[in-house]
Design an enzyme around this catalytic site. Structure first.
Site, PDB file in Angstrom:
ATOM      1  N   ASP A  62       0.863  -1.179   0.000  1.00 33.78           N
ATOM      2  CA  ASP A  62       0.000   0.000   0.000  1.00 33.78           C
ATOM      3  C   ASP A  62       0.902   1.232   0.000  1.00 33.78           C
ATOM      4  O   ASP A  62       1.722   1.408   0.913  1.00 33.78           O
ATOM      5  CB  ASP A  62      -0.856  -0.037   1.265  1.00 33.78           C
ATOM      6  CG  ASP A  62      -1.766   1.165   1.397  1.00 33.78           C
ATOM      7  OD1 ASP A  62      -1.624   2.142   0.632  1.00 33.78           O
ATOM      8  OD2 ASP A  62      -2.618   1.125   2.302  1.00 33.78           O
ATOM      9  N   ILE A  63       0.750   2.078  -0.972  1.00 34.48           N
ATOM     10  CA  ILE A  63       1.677   3.215  -1.085  1.00 34.48           C
ATOM     11  C   ILE A  63       1.538   4.185   0.084  1.00 34.48           C
ATOM     12  O   ILE A  63       2.496   4.862   0.449  1.00 34.48           O
ATOM     13  CB  ILE A  63       1.515   3.928  -2.451  1.00 34.48           C
ATOM     14  CG1 ILE A  63       2.749   4.776  -2.729  1.00 34.48           C
ATOM     15  CG2 ILE A  63       0.245   4.759  -2.527  1.00 34.48           C
ATOM     16  CD1 ILE A  63       3.076   4.931  -4.162  1.00 34.48           C
ATOM     17  N   ASN A  90      -5.694  13.158 -10.998  1.00 29.19           N
ATOM     18  CA  ASN A  90      -6.372  13.561 -12.246  1.00 29.19           C
ATOM     19  C   ASN A  90      -6.184  15.072 -12.435  1.00 29.19           C
ATOM     20  O   ASN A  90      -5.644  15.751 -11.561  1.00 29.19           O
ATOM     21  CB  ASN A  90      -7.845  13.153 -12.226  1.00 29.19           C
ATOM     22  CG  ASN A  90      -8.605  13.776 -11.074  1.00 29.19           C
ATOM     23  OD1 ASN A  90      -8.563  14.992 -10.883  1.00 29.19           O
ATOM     24  ND2 ASN A  90      -9.278  12.956 -10.282  1.00 29.19           N
ATOM     25  N   GLY A 122      -9.274   4.943  -6.044  1.00 31.26           N
ATOM     26  CA  GLY A 122      -7.982   4.270  -6.193  1.00 31.26           C
ATOM     27  C   GLY A 122      -6.913   4.821  -5.261  1.00 31.26           C
ATOM     28  O   GLY A 122      -7.173   5.130  -4.099  1.00 31.26           O
ATOM     29  N   VAL A 123      -5.703   4.939  -5.779  1.00 34.09           N
ATOM     30  CA  VAL A 123      -4.574   5.440  -4.993  1.00 34.09           C
ATOM     31  C   VAL A 123      -4.869   6.855  -4.491  1.00 34.09           C
ATOM     32  O   VAL A 123      -4.546   7.192  -3.348  1.00 34.09           O
ATOM     33  CB  VAL A 123      -3.286   5.555  -5.852  1.00 34.09           C
ATOM     34  CG1 VAL A 123      -2.107   5.959  -4.999  1.00 34.09           C
ATOM     35  CG2 VAL A 123      -2.964   4.278  -6.550  1.00 34.09           C
ATOM     36  N   ASP A 124      -5.462   7.660  -5.347  1.00 35.30           N
ATOM     37  CA  ASP A 124      -5.745   9.057  -5.021  1.00 35.30           C
ATOM     38  C   ASP A 124      -6.627   9.138  -3.768  1.00 35.30           C
ATOM     39  O   ASP A 124      -6.313   9.874  -2.810  1.00 35.30           O
ATOM     40  CB  ASP A 124      -6.462   9.666  -6.238  1.00 35.30           C
ATOM     41  CG  ASP A 124      -6.398  11.173  -6.308  1.00 35.30           C
ATOM     42  OD1 ASP A 124      -5.758  11.784  -5.430  1.00 35.30           O
ATOM     43  OD2 ASP A 124      -6.994  11.738  -7.243  1.00 35.30           O
ATOM     44  N   SER A 177      -1.889   4.992 -14.075  1.00 38.57           N
ATOM     45  CA  SER A 177      -2.790   4.806 -15.244  1.00 38.57           C
ATOM     46  C   SER A 177      -3.311   3.382 -15.446  1.00 38.57           C
ATOM     47  O   SER A 177      -4.142   3.184 -16.333  1.00 38.57           O
ATOM     48  CB  SER A 177      -2.152   5.280 -16.571  1.00 38.57           C
ATOM     49  OG  SER A 177      -2.185   6.692 -16.668  1.00 38.57           O
ATOM     50  N   GLY A 204      -5.122   1.514 -13.423  1.00 41.62           N
ATOM     51  CA  GLY A 204      -6.374   1.213 -12.717  1.00 41.62           C
ATOM     52  C   GLY A 204      -7.544   1.806 -13.478  1.00 41.62           C
ATOM     53  O   GLY A 204      -7.861   1.362 -14.590  1.00 41.62           O
ATOM     54  N   TYR A 216      -7.767   4.307 -15.262  1.00 40.64           N
ATOM     55  CA  TYR A 216      -7.432   4.829 -16.588  1.00 40.64           C
ATOM     56  C   TYR A 216      -7.127   3.736 -17.612  1.00 40.64           C
ATOM     57  O   TYR A 216      -6.888   4.036 -18.789  1.00 40.64           O
ATOM     58  CB  TYR A 216      -6.285   5.843 -16.491  1.00 40.64           C
ATOM     59  CG  TYR A 216      -6.704   7.201 -15.956  1.00 40.64           C
ATOM     60  CD1 TYR A 216      -8.038   7.494 -15.643  1.00 40.64           C
ATOM     61  CD2 TYR A 216      -5.770   8.210 -15.763  1.00 40.64           C
ATOM     62  CE1 TYR A 216      -8.414   8.743 -15.152  1.00 40.64           C
ATOM     63  CE2 TYR A 216      -6.149   9.467 -15.285  1.00 40.64           C
ATOM     64  CZ  TYR A 216      -7.472   9.722 -14.974  1.00 40.64           C
ATOM     65  OH  TYR A 216      -7.834  10.967 -14.498  1.00 40.64           O
TER      66      TYR A 216
HETATM   67  N1  AR6 Z   1      -1.299   1.540  -2.961  1.00 36.51           N
HETATM   68  C1  AR6 Z   1      -0.711   1.167  -4.117  1.00 36.51           C
HETATM   69  N2  AR6 Z   1      -1.394   0.945  -5.275  1.00 36.51           N
HETATM   70  C2  AR6 Z   1      -2.736   1.111  -5.232  1.00 36.51           C
HETATM   71  C3  AR6 Z   1      -3.437   1.518  -4.061  1.00 36.51           C
HETATM   72  C4  AR6 Z   1      -2.660   1.733  -2.889  1.00 36.51           C
HETATM   73  N3  AR6 Z   1      -3.207   2.112  -1.739  1.00 36.51           N
HETATM   74  N4  AR6 Z   1      -4.766   1.602  -4.367  1.00 36.51           N
HETATM   75  C5  AR6 Z   1      -4.895   1.247  -5.675  1.00 36.51           C
HETATM   76  N5  AR6 Z   1      -3.678   0.948  -6.204  1.00 36.51           N
HETATM   77  P1  AR6 Z   1      -5.771   4.089  -9.988  1.00 36.51           P
HETATM   78  P2  AR6 Z   1      -5.170   5.527 -12.494  1.00 36.51           P
HETATM   79  C6  AR6 Z   1      -3.308   0.559  -7.582  1.00 36.51           C
HETATM   80  O1  AR6 Z   1      -7.142   3.799 -10.485  1.00 36.51           O
HETATM   81  O2  AR6 Z   1      -5.421   4.335 -13.331  1.00 36.51           O
HETATM   82  C7  AR6 Z   1      -8.512   8.087  -9.450  1.00 36.51           C
HETATM   83  O3  AR6 Z   1      -9.883   8.206  -9.240  1.00 36.51           O
HETATM   84  C8  AR6 Z   1      -4.385   0.047  -8.491  1.00 36.51           C
HETATM   85  O4  AR6 Z   1      -4.632  -1.323  -8.231  1.00 36.51           O
HETATM   86  O5  AR6 Z   1      -5.621   4.570  -8.592  1.00 36.51           O
HETATM   87  O6  AR6 Z   1      -3.963   6.382 -12.800  1.00 36.51           O
HETATM   88  C9  AR6 Z   1      -7.854   9.431  -9.785  1.00 36.51           C
HETATM   89  O7  AR6 Z   1      -8.474  10.505  -9.137  1.00 36.51           O
HETATM   90  C10 AR6 Z   1      -3.728   0.248  -9.853  1.00 36.51           C
HETATM   91  O8  AR6 Z   1      -2.792  -0.805 -10.117  1.00 36.51           O
HETATM   92  O9  AR6 Z   1      -5.052   5.216 -10.916  1.00 36.51           O
HETATM   93  C11 AR6 Z   1      -7.992   9.526 -11.270  1.00 36.51           C
HETATM   94  O10 AR6 Z   1      -9.240  10.067 -11.639  1.00 36.51           O
HETATM   95  C12 AR6 Z   1      -2.915   1.526  -9.674  1.00 36.51           C
HETATM   96  O11 AR6 Z   1      -2.840   1.716  -8.278  1.00 36.51           O
HETATM   97  C13 AR6 Z   1      -7.899   8.094 -11.717  1.00 36.51           C
HETATM   98  O12 AR6 Z   1      -8.299   7.297 -10.623  1.00 36.51           O
HETATM   99  C14 AR6 Z   1      -3.497   2.762 -10.328  1.00 36.51           C
HETATM  100  O13 AR6 Z   1      -4.918   2.764 -10.213  1.00 36.51           O
HETATM  101  C15 AR6 Z   1      -6.482   7.713 -12.080  1.00 36.51           C
HETATM  102  O14 AR6 Z   1      -6.464   6.411 -12.600  1.00 36.51           O
END
Ligand code: AR6
Length: 181
Positions: A16-17, A30, A38-40, A127, A129, A131
């Site tokens: 978990d980051i 975004n 997600g991560v955000d 990107s 997840g 995206y």
């Molecule tokens: N720690 C590490 N990796 C994670 C965590 C975490 N806590 N949570 C999810 N991931 P995403 P994107 C992984 O969707 O595709 C948001 O709504 C996840 O499994 O977070 O760049 C933003 O506001 C995946 O492998 O990011 C934007 O609108 C990776 O992180 C949009 O999503 C990225 O998934 C950005 O989409």
């Protein structure tokens, strides 16, 4: 998995980051910089309102963050001191400049970290997840950009860490790093 490139360790971990004890973590943000899922979502939840307040101030100054660019805020209550908010591209099939934009999101983040003297930096898989960027292609771009940056800036960082959420993601990045030998 770890690989030394010049003086910088490139490491891959599953986790978990928000838990990483590093100088800076990177957020997969975004254009609005106002948070999301997600991560955000996890970073804003764990770090608290100080992060969003700085994002709002940056928006007021520059009107959000263009795709392929990055901005920096406090880490709030996170173990990491700072958060670099990078915006990766939405995958539209690969014909809309997605590879260059994803590469740019990594490089701009690392340049910002170097400029701020942040020696340990952790990235999520930007990107891949919400995206929907294809995992293997994204992993190749991420590792390529990191290797390029640490080779060109050998004094800048002690460690650049990819924090992968799932075993599948870890394996994909591991395969790419191993192939670079
Ligand atoms: N720690 C590490 N990796 C994670 C965590 C975490 N806590 N949570 C999810 N991931 P995403 P994107 C992984 O969707 O595709 C948001 O709504 C996840 O499994 O977070 O760049 C933003 O506001 C995946 O492998 O990011 C934007 O609108 C990776 O992180 C949009 O999503 C990225 O998934 C950005 O989409």
């Amino acid at each position: 998995m770890r690989q030394l490139v010049g003086r910088t360790v490139i490491s891959l971990v599953q986790g978990d980051i928000t838990q990483q004890e590093v100088d800076a973590i990177v957020n997969a943000a975004n254009n609005s910089l106002l948070g999301g899922g997600g991560v955000d979502g996890a970073i804003h939840d764990a770090g608290g309102s100080a992060i969003l307040e700085e994002c709002i101030a940056i928006r007021a100054r520059q009107g959000g963050c263009p795709t392929g660019q990055a901005v920096i805020t406090t880490g709030g209550r996170l173990p990491a001191g700072r958060v670099i908010h990078a915006v990766g591209p939405v995958w539209h099939g690969g014909g809309r400049g997605e590879p260059a934009l994803l590469r740019s999101a990594y490089l701009r983040s690392l340049e910002l970290a170097a400029r701020e003297g942040l020696r340990t930096v952790a990235f999520p898989s930007i990107s891949t997840g919400a995206y929907q960027y294809p995992l293997m292609e994204a992993a190749a771009i991420a590792i390529g950009a990191i290797v390029e940056h640490v080779t060109a800036n050998p004094e800048a960082h002690d460690e650049v860490r990819m924090v992968l959420f799932t075993a599948i993601d870890l394996r994909a990045y591991g395969d790419v790093l191993q192939q670079r030998g």
